[in-house]
Write an enzyme that holds these catalytic residues in place. Structure first.
Site, PDB file in Angstrom:
ATOM      1  N   HIS A  23     -20.632   9.736  -0.450  1.00  0.00           N
ATOM      2  CA  HIS A  23     -21.048   8.248   0.348  1.00  0.00           C
ATOM      3  C   HIS A  23     -22.153   8.327   0.016  1.00  0.00           C
ATOM      4  O   HIS A  23     -23.241   9.057   0.845  1.00  0.00           O
ATOM      5  CB  HIS A  23     -20.111   8.090   1.393  1.00  0.00           C
ATOM      6  CG  HIS A  23     -20.233   7.162   3.134  1.00  0.00           C
ATOM      7  ND1 HIS A  23     -19.681   6.432   2.824  1.00  0.00           N
ATOM      8  CD2 HIS A  23     -21.977   6.961   3.031  1.00  0.00           C
ATOM      9  CE1 HIS A  23     -19.857   5.920   2.438  1.00  0.00           C
ATOM     10  NE2 HIS A  23     -20.852   5.989   3.632  1.00  0.00           N
ATOM     11  N   ASP A  58     -14.670   8.736   6.638  1.00  0.00           N
ATOM     12  CA  ASP A  58     -15.535   8.947   6.010  1.00  0.00           C
ATOM     13  C   ASP A  58     -16.394  10.094   6.989  1.00  0.00           C
ATOM     14  O   ASP A  58     -17.535  10.553   7.623  1.00  0.00           O
ATOM     15  CB  ASP A  58     -17.187   8.529   5.702  1.00  0.00           C
ATOM     16  CG  ASP A  58     -16.713   7.329   4.313  1.00  0.00           C
ATOM     17  OD1 ASP A  58     -16.446   8.435   3.321  1.00  0.00           O
ATOM     18  OD2 ASP A  58     -17.399   7.003   4.793  1.00  0.00           O
ATOM     19  N   GLY A  79      -9.925  10.589   8.711  1.00  0.00           N
ATOM     20  CA  GLY A  79     -11.076   9.432   9.139  1.00  0.00           C
ATOM     21  C   GLY A  79     -11.403   8.665   8.019  1.00  0.00           C
ATOM     22  O   GLY A  79     -11.312   9.133   6.928  1.00  0.00           O
ATOM     23  N   ASP A 128     -11.055  13.855   5.418  1.00  0.00           N
ATOM     24  CA  ASP A 128      -9.778  14.282   6.461  1.00  0.00           C
ATOM     25  C   ASP A 128      -9.566  12.829   7.033  1.00  0.00           C
ATOM     26  O   ASP A 128      -9.232  11.381   5.475  1.00  0.00           O
ATOM     27  CB  ASP A 128     -11.037  14.840   7.831  1.00  0.00           C
ATOM     28  CG  ASP A 128     -11.165  14.235   8.993  1.00  0.00           C
ATOM     29  OD1 ASP A 128     -11.619  12.787   7.409  1.00  0.00           O
ATOM     30  OD2 ASP A 128     -12.175  14.205   9.693  1.00  0.00           O
ATOM     31  N   ASN A 148     -15.910  14.196  -0.871  1.00  0.00           N
ATOM     32  CA  ASN A 148     -15.625  12.914  -0.711  1.00  0.00           C
ATOM     33  C   ASN A 148     -17.628  12.421  -1.330  1.00  0.00           C
ATOM     34  O   ASN A 148     -18.208  13.179  -1.089  1.00  0.00           O
ATOM     35  CB  ASN A 148     -15.534  11.441   0.225  1.00  0.00           C
ATOM     36  CG  ASN A 148     -15.502  10.171  -0.231  1.00  0.00           C
ATOM     37  OD1 ASN A 148     -15.235   9.846  -1.284  1.00  0.00           O
ATOM     38  ND2 ASN A 148     -16.731   9.696   0.937  1.00  0.00           N
ATOM     39  N   ARG A 152     -11.267   3.634  -1.923  1.00  0.00           N
ATOM     40  CA  ARG A 152      -9.836   2.898  -0.609  1.00  0.00           C
ATOM     41  C   ARG A 152     -10.370   4.074  -0.134  1.00  0.00           C
ATOM     42  O   ARG A 152     -10.129   5.416  -0.322  1.00  0.00           O
ATOM     43  CB  ARG A 152      -9.354   2.336  -1.508  1.00  0.00           C
ATOM     44  CG  ARG A 152      -8.219   3.581  -2.273  1.00  0.00           C
ATOM     45  CD  ARG A 152      -7.336   2.542  -3.119  1.00  0.00           C
ATOM     46  NE  ARG A 152      -6.960   1.755  -3.252  1.00  0.00           N
ATOM     47  CZ  ARG A 152      -7.238   0.411  -3.497  1.00  0.00           C
ATOM     48  NH1 ARG A 152      -7.064  -0.296  -2.750  1.00  0.00           N
ATOM     49  NH2 ARG A 152      -7.991  -0.826  -4.178  1.00  0.00           N
ATOM     50  N   ILE A 153      -9.022   3.781   1.222  1.00  0.00           N
ATOM     51  CA  ILE A 153      -8.476   5.354   1.741  1.00  0.00           C
ATOM     52  C   ILE A 153      -7.587   5.929   1.840  1.00  0.00           C
ATOM     53  O   ILE A 153      -7.059   5.672   1.077  1.00  0.00           O
ATOM     54  CB  ILE A 153      -8.622   4.789   3.681  1.00  0.00           C
ATOM     55  CG1 ILE A 153     -10.609   4.670   4.059  1.00  0.00           C
ATOM     56  CG2 ILE A 153      -8.457   5.870   3.921  1.00  0.00           C
ATOM     57  CD1 ILE A 153      -9.652   3.352   5.365  1.00  0.00           C
ATOM     58  N   LEU A 154      -7.361   7.159   1.563  1.00  0.00           N
ATOM     59  CA  LEU A 154      -6.586   7.753   1.106  1.00  0.00           C
ATOM     60  C   LEU A 154      -5.246   8.240   2.290  1.00  0.00           C
ATOM     61  O   LEU A 154      -5.916   8.230   3.352  1.00  0.00           O
ATOM     62  CB  LEU A 154      -7.015   9.409   0.528  1.00  0.00           C
ATOM     63  CG  LEU A 154      -8.356   9.130  -0.269  1.00  0.00           C
ATOM     64  CD1 LEU A 154      -8.088  10.865  -1.289  1.00  0.00           C
ATOM     65  CD2 LEU A 154      -7.058   8.877  -1.705  1.00  0.00           C
ATOM     66  N   ARG A 212       0.500  -1.111   0.147  1.00  0.00           N
ATOM     67  CA  ARG A 212      -0.022  -0.148  -0.504  1.00  0.00           C
ATOM     68  C   ARG A 212       0.964   1.226  -0.435  1.00  0.00           C
ATOM     69  O   ARG A 212       0.367   2.251  -0.812  1.00  0.00           O
ATOM     70  CB  ARG A 212      -0.587  -0.122   1.187  1.00  0.00           C
ATOM     71  CG  ARG A 212      -2.020   1.431   1.802  1.00  0.00           C
ATOM     72  CD  ARG A 212      -2.617   0.717   2.741  1.00  0.00           C
ATOM     73  NE  ARG A 212      -3.505  -0.092   2.185  1.00  0.00           N
ATOM     74  CZ  ARG A 212      -4.773   0.251   1.522  1.00  0.00           C
ATOM     75  NH1 ARG A 212      -5.112   0.668   1.239  1.00  0.00           N
ATOM     76  NH2 ARG A 212      -5.504  -1.534   2.293  1.00  0.00           N
TER      77      ARG A 212
END
Length: 221
Positions: A107, A143, A141, A139, A105, A89-91, A64
């Site tokens: 959602h 979402d 976290g 940010d 984002n 996926r999470i940044l 990753r």
């Protein structure tokens, strides 16, 4: 360099809505680039329509960290004014820190309910009577960033996943355009009456956007 960059992983419905809105001069952005974390319908569509497209295939990386480094460098080279993420996926924290208040984002739930993956599926299994869609700043976290806009729509008896997704993403597409207009046009302080210096142009653009979404129901991401 680009004005607007969209991160994609799936079908590209929201990407197509953004591109059509730009073509109609609804959005205040002049250029659009696309970055994908896999080969997918969204990246295929972007290439076919001659948008600069870079595919960073996550499965082709050893770890990753290498993927995150390449994504960081790609975004750094583009230096977009706004990044719209439909990534699955999470940044990384480094990317979030580099582009504060520049990444939004989409959602498919009424956050803070059901953050993370498969939010719509979890909403459908829940006993709540409503579906939701949220656009928020990204940010560190999952979402948890400041919410920029939300819509809610009732569940319908007999809703399939496809039915619910089509309905919520149609409304979500309109919400996303409205948020993007707000970011692009109203970073300057609004007067107390709630209208900015663009006033009626903003409202007429929303009307056009509504017609656009009704005509183009390709909103499943």
């Amino acid at each position: 360099m680009t004005d607007l960059l969209v991160l994609v992983s799936g079908g590209g419905g929201l990407l197509r809505v953004i591109a059509r809105a730009m073509a109609l001069s609804i959005l205040p952005y002049n250029s659009l680039s696309v970055v994908s974390d896999r080969i997918c319908p969204a990246s295929d569509w972007a290439k076919e329509n001659n948008f600069p497209t870079e595919i960073l295939d996550f499965d082709g990386y050893e770890n990753r960290s290498e993927f995150n480094d390449d994504l960081f460098n790609t975004l750094e080279s583009e230096r977009p004014a706004l990044i719209v993420s439909t990534f699955h996926r999470i940044l990384s924290p480094e990317i979030v820190a580099r582009f504060p208040n520049q990444m939004i984002n989409c959602h498919p739930t009424m956050l803070p309910l059901f953050p993370g993956m498969k939010g719509l599926e979890r909403t459908l299994r829940d006993r709540s009577k409503f579906l939701g869609f949220t656009v928020h700043y990204i940010d560190e976290g999952v979402d948890t960033g400041p919410i920029l806009g939300q819509i809610v729509t009732p569940k319908t008896i007999g809703d399939t996943f496809a039915d619910a997704a089509r309905r919520i993403y149609r409304g979500g597409g309109l919400l996303l355009l409205q948020v993007m207009l707000d970011i692009g046009h109203t970073r300057a302080q609004r007067p107390q009456n709630g209208f900015d210096m663009f006033g009626s142009a903003y409202l007429s653009s929303i009307g056009i956007a509504h017609a656009l979404i009704d005509l183009h129901e390709q909103l499943l991401e």
